[in-house]
Each structure stands twice: as structure tokens, then as C-alpha cells.
Design a protein around this motif. Structure first.
Motif, short mmCIF file in Angstrom:
data_model
loop_
_atom_site.label_atom_id
_atom_site.label_comp_id
_atom_site.label_asym_id
_atom_site.label_seq_id
_atom_site.Cartn_x
_atom_site.Cartn_y
_atom_site.Cartn_z
N GLU A 200 0.83 -1.22 0.00
CA GLU A 200 0.00 0.00 0.00
C GLU A 200 0.87 1.28 0.00
N GLY A 201 1.86 1.31 0.90
CA GLY A 201 2.72 2.51 1.04
C GLY A 201 3.47 2.81 -0.25
N GLU A 202 4.02 1.79 -0.85
CA GLU A 202 4.76 1.94 -2.11
C GLU A 202 3.84 2.46 -3.21
N ARG A 203 2.64 1.87 -3.22
CA ARG A 203 1.67 2.26 -4.24
C ARG A 203 1.39 3.77 -4.13
N GLU A 204 1.18 4.18 -2.87
CA GLU A 204 0.90 5.59 -2.62
C GLU A 204 2.08 6.46 -3.11
N ARG A 205 3.30 5.93 -2.92
CA ARG A 205 4.49 6.70 -3.34
C ARG A 205 4.49 6.90 -4.87
N PHE A 206 4.20 5.83 -5.60
CA PHE A 206 4.18 5.95 -7.07
C PHE A 206 3.05 6.87 -7.53
N LEU A 207 1.90 6.73 -6.86
CA LEU A 207 0.77 7.60 -7.24
C LEU A 207 1.13 9.06 -7.00
N SER A 208 1.85 9.27 -5.90
CA SER A 208 2.19 10.66 -5.61
C SER A 208 3.22 11.21 -6.62
N ILE A 209 4.11 10.33 -7.12
CA ILE A 209 5.03 10.77 -8.18
C ILE A 209 4.23 11.22 -9.41
N ILE A 210 3.23 10.41 -9.73
CA ILE A 210 2.41 10.74 -10.91
C ILE A 210 1.68 12.07 -10.69
N ARG A 211 1.10 12.20 -9.49
CA ARG A 211 0.34 13.42 -9.20
C ARG A 211 1.23 14.65 -9.25
N ARG A 212 2.38 14.55 -8.57
CA ARG A 212 3.28 15.72 -8.51
C ARG A 212 3.78 16.09 -9.90
N SER A 213 4.10 15.06 -10.72
CA SER A 213 4.61 15.36 -12.05
C SER A 213 3.53 16.03 -12.90
N ALA A 214 2.31 15.51 -12.78
CA ALA A 214 1.23 16.12 -13.57
C ALA A 214 0.98 17.55 -13.12
N GLN A 215 1.02 17.77 -11.79
CA GLN A 215 0.82 19.14 -11.30
C GLN A 215 1.94 20.05 -11.80
N GLY A 216 3.16 19.51 -11.80
CA GLY A 216 4.31 20.29 -12.28
C GLY A 216 4.12 20.70 -13.72
N MET A 217 3.65 19.72 -14.55
CA MET A 217 3.46 20.04 -15.97
C MET A 217 2.37 21.09 -16.12
N GLN A 218 1.32 20.94 -15.31
CA GLN A 218 0.24 21.90 -15.41
C GLN A 218 0.74 23.31 -15.08
N ALA A 219 1.53 23.40 -14.01
CA ALA A 219 2.03 24.72 -13.61
C ALA A 219 2.96 25.29 -14.69
N THR A 220 3.81 24.41 -15.26
CA THR A 220 4.71 24.89 -16.31
C THR A 220 3.91 25.40 -17.50
N LEU A 221 2.87 24.64 -17.86
CA LEU A 221 2.05 25.08 -19.00
C LEU A 221 1.34 26.38 -18.69
N GLU A 222 0.93 26.55 -17.44
CA GLU A 222 0.29 27.82 -17.08
C GLU A 222 1.27 28.98 -17.23
N ASP A 223 2.52 28.73 -16.81
CA ASP A 223 3.54 29.77 -16.97
C ASP A 223 3.72 30.11 -18.45
N LEU A 224 3.75 29.05 -19.27
CA LEU A 224 3.93 29.30 -20.71
C LEU A 224 2.74 30.06 -21.29
N LEU A 225 1.54 29.71 -20.78
CA LEU A 225 0.35 30.41 -21.25
C LEU A 225 0.41 31.90 -20.90
N THR A 226 0.95 32.18 -19.70
CA THR A 226 1.07 33.58 -19.30
C THR A 226 1.92 34.33 -20.32
N ILE A 227 3.02 33.68 -20.74
CA ILE A 227 3.88 34.34 -21.72
C ILE A 227 3.09 34.56 -23.01
N THR A 228 2.36 33.53 -23.43
CA THR A 228 1.63 33.64 -24.69
C THR A 228 0.57 34.73 -24.61
#
Ligand code: ADP
Length: 397
Positions: A200-228
Motif C-alpha cells: 500500500e505505502g509503495e503504491r501511494e508513493r508511485f501515485l504521488s510521483i504521478i500526481r506531482r509530475s502532472a501538477q508540475g506540468m500543469q504549472a509549467t504550461l500555465e507559466d507558458l500560457l502567461t507568456i503567450t
């Protein structure tokens, strides 16, 4: 070129020109100021630069006196004319203004010579006198050409440099997105292959990697949108007056600030200079939203304040955003502009650690810089600043 006719008046005219050079410089400045309604300090901001014009007049006098000596690259007047081209580029002048300046210089010198020529006793023929006028014309044309060519060269070099920085910025963003996507793909394929075998704990760790990476991409895209958004056409730099840029950003962040009960204060003496809209709006969105995000829940009165002032040379403006938030702990101060760096004091606040690094890159791309000052923060907060090139808005004609 044809061998010029010697004019017996030339040495005397050249002598008077040299003698009157300071006075002529002053008259020239007055004519420019009358035309463009700019503070004379901004036209020749330093003493050293004001010395250029008398030297240009000396060069013109030399050529009138001795036209056999061509105006070539190694004479001091050419070096001065080139420096003037560089300086005008740095001041944000247009090529048309340079041409106009020299037209005014020509007309000031010409009227001076018209006023003085009749008082010379020496005789000369009409063709000799005309040839003197032609030398004057040629000397001014050559100097004007040198200044303009140097001005354009400098402009090209700056555009190339900016393109190079933008390419670097693109490489950085692409690299980050690729890393995040690899993390998502890696973690999700492990989960898909061995969901049942993982604790269970490991599973949660992998899920959190996925979540954090997706959030990171979203924030990066938002930054890029601001530039656009801030700059619809990336090839064309849009300039706005600083107070308008600040207004636009505070409007965008109004809801976020009121949700967290942070007030945004804007100084009422923001200089009305023109700045690159994309870079300044992007920086302010990041700085102010950080000020709101990292406000101190223990304080009753929470604020973020925007101020700005021109630097001494007037060619750039410094914009600062200070807050009375939680502040940045000393070990983190050196590192906040690094990609993905987050101080350990902010782990409960959402963020990617990317905002400030994008600010630094973007501001650099327009020839400015970004930094933080932590010791002076009133109420223990932080101060983040940018310095960017500023154009006098009167130039916009
Ligand atoms: P993010 O806010 O997404 O974490 P940034 O690059 O904008 O990323 O900021 C990097 C780090 O710098 C933040 O995580 C925080 O630790 C610190 N920081 C930035 N601005 C402030 C501020 N106004 N007050 C306190 N800390 C700040």
C-alpha cells in the motif's frame, strides 16, 4: 572622389567652427529638446557623452580644412560617431531620430557659417565657396552614416542574443516536460505491471510521483500560457507603460488575494516608462502570487506591495514586490531562483519551484535581471526585484 577645389576661406571657417563648438552644441541640444520634448539629461545622460558632440564638430572642421584627408575609420571622430550609435541603441532611440539629429546638427552648423562667412576679409570665388559647402555636407553625411550603421549593427546583435536566450529557455522547458512525462510513464507502468504485488505505502508513493509530475506540468504550461497571453505575437515585443502592466497583473490576482485575505498595495508614483509587457507581467504574476501564497497566517494584517523606481542612468526601471509573509530562511536565499528549488518551510503550500527560474530566464531574455533581497524585508517578509530596460514613453512618436 574628384579632387576638391581649395577654398581660401576654409581654414578660417574651420577655425571659427572649432571656436564656437560648445555654443553650437548647446544650440543643437536646444533644437532637439524643442523637437522631442525630452529632458536634456536623457538626450546626453552623462558628461562624457556630451563631450561627443564638440568632437564631432572638430572632425567636421578638420575635414573642411583639409578634404584631401578622407574621413576614415582611424580618425577619432569616426570612433565617436560609432559610440554615439551604440549609445542611441541603448537609449531606445529609433533610426529616424538619429537621421533627424544629424539633420539638425547640419542646419545649426550651416546657419552659423552663413552668419560668419561675410565677416571674413579674404576673397574667394563662388565655386570655391560652394566647394566648402560641399565638404561640410559630406563630413556630416559620413558621420551620420557611421552612427546609423553602428546603431543598426548593435540592434542586430541584441536581437540575435535575445533569440539565443529564448532558444535556451525553450530547451529548458522542453527538458523539464520530458523529465516529468518520463516520471509519469515510469511510475504508471510499474503500477500497471505489479499493482497486486506492491505494498500500500509503495503504491501511494508511485501515485504521488504521478500526481506531482502532472501538477508540475500543469504549472509549467500555465507559466507558458502567461507568456503567450502577455505577448500574442512572440516575434513582436509589445511595450506597455509600467503602471498599466501592474494594473493588469493586480486585476488578474485580485480573487486569489482576497481569498487568502492578503491586500495588494501599489505605490502611486510608479514611473510611467514603457517596458516589455510579456517579461514584466510574467515576473509580477510570479512575485505577487508568491507573496500571497507565502503570506504569514499568524499575522492579522497581510500585504504585498509593489513599488518601482528608475535607476540612475534612467535606462532601466527597478520594480520591487515586498511582502510581510513567512520570509525565506537564510540557507534557501541563494537558491530560490534555481529550477525546482523550494524552501523546506513551504512543503504544505502548493508549488513547483519553477516560477522564479522562469522569471529569471524571461527577464534575462529582454536584457534585465531578477533577484531577491531578504534582509531588509519589513515584518520578516521577502523582497523580490527585477530591473528591465525602460523606454521613455515620449519616444513613441
Ligand atoms: P514555487 O512558489 O512554485 O515553489 P518559485 O520558483 O516561485 O516556486 O519559488 C521558489 C521558492 O522560493 C518557493 O518554494 C519558496 O520557498 C521561496 N519563495 C518564493 N517567493 C517567496 C516569498 N514571497 N516568500 C517566501 N518564500 C518565497
Amino acid at each position: 572622389m574628384d579632387t576638391p577645389t581649395e577654398c581660401p576661406l576654409a581654414p578660417e571657417l574651420a577655425r571659427r567652427l572649432r571656436e564656437a563648438r560648445d555654443d553650437l552644441t548647446r544650440r543643437w541640444l536646444e533644437r532637439i529638446v524643442a523637437r522631442v520634448s525630452v529632458d536634456p539629461k536623457n538626450i546626453f545622460p552623462t558628461e562624457e557623452l556630451l563631450d561627443h558632440v564638440p568632437l564631432l564638430i572638430d572632425g567636421i572642421a578638420d575635414y573642411m580644412e583639409d578634404p584631401a584627408e578622407e574621413i576614415s575609420a582611424d580618425v577619432p571622430v569616426i570612433a565617436k560617431a560609432m559610440e554615439l550609435g551604440e549609445m542611441r541603441q541603448a537609449q531606445g532611440f529609433g533610426a529616424y531620430e538619429i537621421l533627424k539629429e544629424y539633420e539638425l546638427l547640419g542646419s545649426v552648423i550651416f546657419s552659423f557659417l552663413v552668419g560668419t562667412v561675410d565677416s571674413i576679409q579674404e576673397e574667394c570665388s563662388r565655386s570655391e565657396l560652394l566647394s566648402c559647402g560641399q565638404r561640410l555636407f559630406r563630413a556630416i553625411a559620413v558621420i551620420q552614416q557611421v552612427t546609423t550603421v553602428q546603431f543598426l549593427r548593435q540592434g542586430d546583435a541584441e536581437v540575435r542574443e535575445r533569440e539565443e536566450r529564448l532558444r535556451g529557455f525553450n530547451r529548458m522547458v522542453t527538458h523539464e516536460l520530458k523529465n516529468r512525462i518520463s516520471a509519469v510513464l515510469g511510475a504508471s507502468s510499474i503500477l500497471a505491471e505489479s499493482w497486486a504485488d506492491i505494498e500500500e505505502g509503495e503504491r501511494e508513493r508511485f501515485l504521488s510521483i504521478i500526481r506531482r509530475s502532472a501538477q508540475g506540468m500543469q504549472a509549467t504550461l500555465e507559466d507558458l500560457l502567461t507568456i503567450t497571453h502577455a505577448d500574442g505575437d512572440a516575434r513582436q515585443q509589445r511595450h506597455v507603460r509600467l503602471p498599466e502592466a501592474v494594473n493588469e497583473v493586480t486585476r488578474q490576482l485580485r480573487d486569489m488575494a482576497s481569498e487568502r485575505e492578503v491586500s495588494i498595495r501599489v505605490a502611486d508614483d510608479l514611473p510611467p516608462v514603457e517596458v516589455d509587457a510579456a517579461a514584466v507581467e510574467l515576473s509580477l504574476v510570479n512575485y505577487i502570487s508568491n507573496g500571497i501564497k507565502y503570506s504569514d497566517p499568524k499575522k492579522r494584517d497581510r500585504w504585498v506591495e509593489v513599488r518601482a523606481y528608475r535607476s540612475e542612468e534612467d535606462q532601466e526601471v527597478v520594480v520591487e514586490v515586498r511582502d510581510n509573509g513567512i520570509g525565506v530562511p537564510p540557507p534557501a536565499r541563494e537558491r530560490v531562483f534555481e529550477r525546482f528549488y523550494r524552501a523546506d518551510t513551504v512543503s504544505d503550500v502548493e508549488g513547483t519551484g519553477l516560477g522564479l527560474s522562469i522569471v529569471a530566464e524571461t527577464v534575462k531574455a529582454v536584457g534585465g535581471r531578477a533577484w531577491g533581497e531578504f534582509d531588509e524585508g519589513e515584518g520578516g517578509g521577502a523582497i523580490f526585484k527585477i530591473a528591465v530596460p525602460a523606454r521613455r514613453s515620449e519616444d513613441e512618436a
